[in-house]
Motif scaffolding. Structure first.
Motif, PDB file in Angstrom:
ATOM      1  N   GLY A   6     -12.095  16.123   0.161  1.00  0.00           N
ATOM      2  CA  GLY A   6     -12.929  14.971   0.468  1.00  0.00           C
ATOM      3  C   GLY A   6     -12.661  13.819  -0.481  1.00  0.00           C
ATOM      4  N   LEU A   7     -12.514  14.132  -1.748  1.00  0.00           N
ATOM      5  CA  LEU A   7     -12.194  13.098  -2.737  1.00  0.00           C
ATOM      6  C   LEU A   7     -10.804  12.519  -2.480  1.00  0.00           C
ATOM      7  CD1 LEU A   7     -13.152  11.653  -5.312  1.00  0.00           C
ATOM      8  CD2 LEU A   7     -12.023  13.449  -6.612  1.00  0.00           C
ATOM      9  N   LEU A   8      -9.850  13.384  -2.203  1.00  0.00           N
ATOM     10  CA  LEU A   8      -8.508  12.906  -1.867  1.00  0.00           C
ATOM     11  C   LEU A   8      -8.517  12.083  -0.579  1.00  0.00           C
ATOM     12  CD1 LEU A   8      -6.320  16.036  -2.684  1.00  0.00           C
ATOM     13  CD2 LEU A   8      -6.443  13.892  -3.955  1.00  0.00           C
ATOM     14  N   GLY A   9      -9.339  12.471   0.370  1.00  0.00           N
ATOM     15  CA  GLY A   9      -9.457  11.723   1.612  1.00  0.00           C
ATOM     16  C   GLY A   9     -10.037  10.337   1.402  1.00  0.00           C
ATOM     17  N   PHE A  10     -10.979  10.222   0.472  1.00  0.00           N
ATOM     18  CA  PHE A  10     -11.544   8.917   0.152  1.00  0.00           C
ATOM     19  C   PHE A  10     -10.465   7.983  -0.388  1.00  0.00           C
ATOM     20  CE2 PHE A  10     -13.337   6.184  -3.212  1.00  0.00           C
ATOM     21  CZ  PHE A  10     -14.128   5.355  -2.420  1.00  0.00           C
ATOM     22  N   PHE A  11      -9.678   8.487  -1.327  1.00  0.00           N
ATOM     23  CA  PHE A  11      -8.606   7.669  -1.888  1.00  0.00           C
ATOM     24  C   PHE A  11      -7.514   7.380  -0.861  1.00  0.00           C
ATOM     25  CE2 PHE A  11     -10.176   9.455  -6.023  1.00  0.00           C
ATOM     26  CZ  PHE A  11     -10.742   8.262  -6.453  1.00  0.00           C
ATOM     27  N   ALA A  12      -7.238   8.351   0.014  1.00  0.00           N
ATOM     28  CA  ALA A  12      -6.245   8.139   1.062  1.00  0.00           C
ATOM     29  C   ALA A  12      -6.729   7.067   2.039  1.00  0.00           C
ATOM     30  CB  ALA A  12      -5.967   9.444   1.810  1.00  0.00           C
ATOM     31  N   THR A  13      -8.020   7.056   2.328  1.00  0.00           N
ATOM     32  CA  THR A  13      -8.567   6.030   3.217  1.00  0.00           C
ATOM     33  C   THR A  13      -8.419   4.644   2.608  1.00  0.00           C
ATOM     34  OG1 THR A  13     -10.155   7.611   4.089  1.00  0.00           O
ATOM     35  CG2 THR A  13     -10.626   5.299   4.470  1.00  0.00           C
ATOM     36  N   LEU A  14      -8.724   4.531   1.322  1.00  0.00           N
ATOM     37  CA  LEU A  14      -8.555   3.239   0.652  1.00  0.00           C
ATOM     38  C   LEU A  14      -7.102   2.792   0.653  1.00  0.00           C
ATOM     39  CD1 LEU A  14     -10.897   3.609  -2.451  1.00  0.00           C
ATOM     40  CD2 LEU A  14     -11.301   2.290  -0.379  1.00  0.00           C
ATOM     41  N   LEU A  15      -6.207   3.702   0.314  1.00  0.00           N
ATOM     42  CA  LEU A  15      -4.787   3.370   0.250  1.00  0.00           C
ATOM     43  C   LEU A  15      -4.221   3.023   1.629  1.00  0.00           C
ATOM     44  CD1 LEU A  15      -2.227   3.229  -1.539  1.00  0.00           C
ATOM     45  CD2 LEU A  15      -1.832   5.611  -0.922  1.00  0.00           C
ATOM     46  N   LEU A  16      -4.543   3.839   2.617  1.00  0.00           N
ATOM     47  CA  LEU A  16      -4.038   3.572   3.969  1.00  0.00           C
ATOM     48  C   LEU A  16      -4.646   2.297   4.548  1.00  0.00           C
ATOM     49  CD1 LEU A  16      -4.000   7.158   5.459  1.00  0.00           C
ATOM     50  CD2 LEU A  16      -2.027   5.718   4.956  1.00  0.00           C
ATOM     51  N   GLY A  17      -5.900   2.028   4.221  1.00  0.00           N
ATOM     52  CA  GLY A  17      -6.512   0.788   4.681  1.00  0.00           C
ATOM     53  C   GLY A  17      -5.824  -0.425   4.081  1.00  0.00           C
ATOM     54  N   PHE A  18      -5.517  -0.343   2.804  1.00  0.00           N
ATOM     55  CA  PHE A  18      -4.811  -1.443   2.147  1.00  0.00           C
ATOM     56  C   PHE A  18      -3.418  -1.625   2.732  1.00  0.00           C
ATOM     57  CE2 PHE A  18      -1.929  -2.850  -1.263  1.00  0.00           C
ATOM     58  CZ  PHE A  18      -2.471  -4.108  -1.502  1.00  0.00           C
ATOM     59  N   LEU A  19      -2.711  -0.514   2.908  1.00  0.00           N
ATOM     60  CA  LEU A  19      -1.347  -0.600   3.444  1.00  0.00           C
ATOM     61  C   LEU A  19      -1.329  -1.089   4.893  1.00  0.00           C
ATOM     62  CD1 LEU A  19       0.301   2.619   1.969  1.00  0.00           C
ATOM     63  CD2 LEU A  19       0.647   0.242   1.266  1.00  0.00           C
ATOM     64  N   SER A  20      -2.278  -0.619   5.691  1.00  0.00           N
ATOM     65  CA  SER A  20      -2.285  -1.056   7.084  1.00  0.00           C
ATOM     66  C   SER A  20      -2.671  -2.526   7.199  1.00  0.00           C
ATOM     67  CB  SER A  20      -3.233  -0.192   7.915  1.00  0.00           C
ATOM     68  OG  SER A  20      -4.575  -0.406   7.529  1.00  0.00           O
ATOM     69  N   CYS A  21      -3.489  -2.995   6.293  1.00  0.00           N
ATOM     70  CA  CYS A  21      -3.858  -4.413   6.302  1.00  0.00           C
ATOM     71  C   CYS A  21      -2.670  -5.280   5.877  1.00  0.00           C
ATOM     72  CB  CYS A  21      -5.039  -4.636   5.368  1.00  0.00           C
ATOM     73  SG  CYS A  21      -5.719  -6.283   5.446  1.00  0.00           S
ATOM     74  N   CYS A  22      -1.991  -4.864   4.843  1.00  0.00           N
ATOM     75  CA  CYS A  22      -0.854  -5.646   4.343  1.00  0.00           C
ATOM     76  C   CYS A  22       0.360  -5.568   5.265  1.00  0.00           C
ATOM     77  CB  CYS A  22      -0.463  -5.175   2.947  1.00  0.00           C
ATOM     78  SG  CYS A  22      -1.701  -5.572   1.720  1.00  0.00           S
ATOM     79  N   ALA A  23       0.572  -4.429   5.905  1.00  0.00           N
ATOM     80  CA  ALA A  23       1.741  -4.248   6.763  1.00  0.00           C
ATOM     81  C   ALA A  23       1.450  -4.564   8.220  1.00  0.00           C
ATOM     82  CB  ALA A  23       2.244  -2.811   6.639  1.00  0.00           C
ATOM     83  N   ASN A  24       0.232  -5.002   8.519  1.00  0.00           N
ATOM     84  CA  ASN A  24      -0.186  -5.330   9.887  1.00  0.00           C
ATOM     85  C   ASN A  24       0.032  -4.168  10.851  1.00  0.00           C
ATOM     86  OD1 ASN A  24      -1.108  -7.888   9.298  1.00  0.00           O
ATOM     87  ND2 ASN A  24       0.915  -8.804   9.570  1.00  0.00           N
ATOM     88  N   LEU A  25      -0.355  -2.957  10.412  1.00  0.00           N
ATOM     89  CA  LEU A  25      -0.264  -1.794  11.291  1.00  0.00           C
ATOM     90  C   LEU A  25      -1.467  -1.774  12.222  1.00  0.00           C
ATOM     91  CD1 LEU A  25       0.804   0.930   8.725  1.00  0.00           C
ATOM     92  CD2 LEU A  25       2.252  -0.293  10.319  1.00  0.00           C
ATOM     93  N   SER A  26      -1.299  -1.168  13.373  1.00  0.00           N
ATOM     94  CA  SER A  26      -2.402  -1.102  14.329  1.00  0.00           C
ATOM     95  C   SER A  26      -3.444  -0.077  13.881  1.00  0.00           C
ATOM     96  CB  SER A  26      -1.870  -0.724  15.714  1.00  0.00           C
ATOM     97  OG  SER A  26      -1.405   0.601  15.709  1.00  0.00           O
ATOM     98  N   ALA A  27      -4.599  -0.168  14.515  1.00  0.00           N
ATOM     99  CA  ALA A  27      -5.680   0.769  14.198  1.00  0.00           C
ATOM    100  C   ALA A  27      -5.301   2.188  14.607  1.00  0.00           C
ATOM    101  CB  ALA A  27      -6.962   0.342  14.890  1.00  0.00           C
ATOM    102  N   ASN A  28      -4.487   2.328  15.644  1.00  0.00           N
ATOM    103  CA  ASN A  28      -4.068   3.667  16.090  1.00  0.00           C
ATOM    104  C   ASN A  28      -3.249   4.375  15.016  1.00  0.00           C
ATOM    105  OD1 ASN A  28      -5.318   3.353  18.545  1.00  0.00           O
ATOM    106  ND2 ASN A  28      -3.482   2.563  19.543  1.00  0.00           N
ATOM    107  N   VAL A  29      -2.391   3.638  14.337  1.00  0.00           N
ATOM    108  CA  VAL A  29      -1.587   4.233  13.265  1.00  0.00           C
ATOM    109  C   VAL A  29      -2.486   4.618  12.095  1.00  0.00           C
ATOM    110  CG1 VAL A  29       0.256   3.774  11.593  1.00  0.00           C
ATOM    111  CG2 VAL A  29       0.474   2.962  13.934  1.00  0.00           C
ATOM    112  N   PHE A  30      -3.433   3.756  11.757  1.00  0.00           N
ATOM    113  CA  PHE A  30      -4.351   4.027  10.652  1.00  0.00           C
ATOM    114  C   PHE A  30      -5.176   5.281  10.924  1.00  0.00           C
ATOM    115  CE2 PHE A  30      -8.665   3.306   8.900  1.00  0.00           C
ATOM    116  CZ  PHE A  30      -8.363   3.425   7.562  1.00  0.00           C
ATOM    117  N   TYR A  31      -5.825   5.328  12.091  1.00  0.00           N
ATOM    118  CA  TYR A  31      -6.660   6.485  12.407  1.00  0.00           C
ATOM    119  C   TYR A  31      -5.832   7.744  12.641  1.00  0.00           C
ATOM    120  CZ  TYR A  31     -10.619   3.346  12.746  1.00  0.00           C
ATOM    121  OH  TYR A  31     -11.583   2.439  12.463  1.00  0.00           O
ATOM    122  N   GLY A  32      -4.667   7.585  13.202  1.00  0.00           N
ATOM    123  CA  GLY A  32      -3.789   8.743  13.397  1.00  0.00           C
ATOM    124  C   GLY A  32      -3.376   9.375  12.084  1.00  0.00           C
TER     125      GLY A  32
END
Length: 68
Positions: free
Chosen positions: A16-42
């Motif tokens: 759960g703790l690792l998932g929290f950090f992964a969510t923050l990191l993936l959210g930042f990367l998807s925002c900066c790289a303009n990835l779609s929401a499907n890639v983020f949630y997938g």
């Protein structure tokens, strides 16, 4: 039985703790790289499945040791 419950709680809390950090990191990367929401949630779903599988494996291995 108490050891099994402790193992389950420990592993799920760790993932759960690792998932929290992964969510923050993936959210930042998807925002900066303009990835779609499907890639983020997938990617979050893949991370969650890996976490559940690893937790199950570790708890099952820990249960085997207590049964012997």
């Amino acid at each position: 039985m108490k050891k099994i419950l402790v193992l389950i709680c420990y592993n799920l809390a760790l993932w759960g703790l690792l998932g929290f950090f992964a969510t923050l990191l993936l959210g930042f990367l998807s925002c900066c790289a303009n990835l779609s929401a499907n890639v983020f949630y997938g990617s979050l779903i893949v991370f969650a499945v890996i976490g559940i599988a690893a937790s199950s494996y570790c708890v099952a291995r820990g249960c085997k040791k207590t049964m012997e």
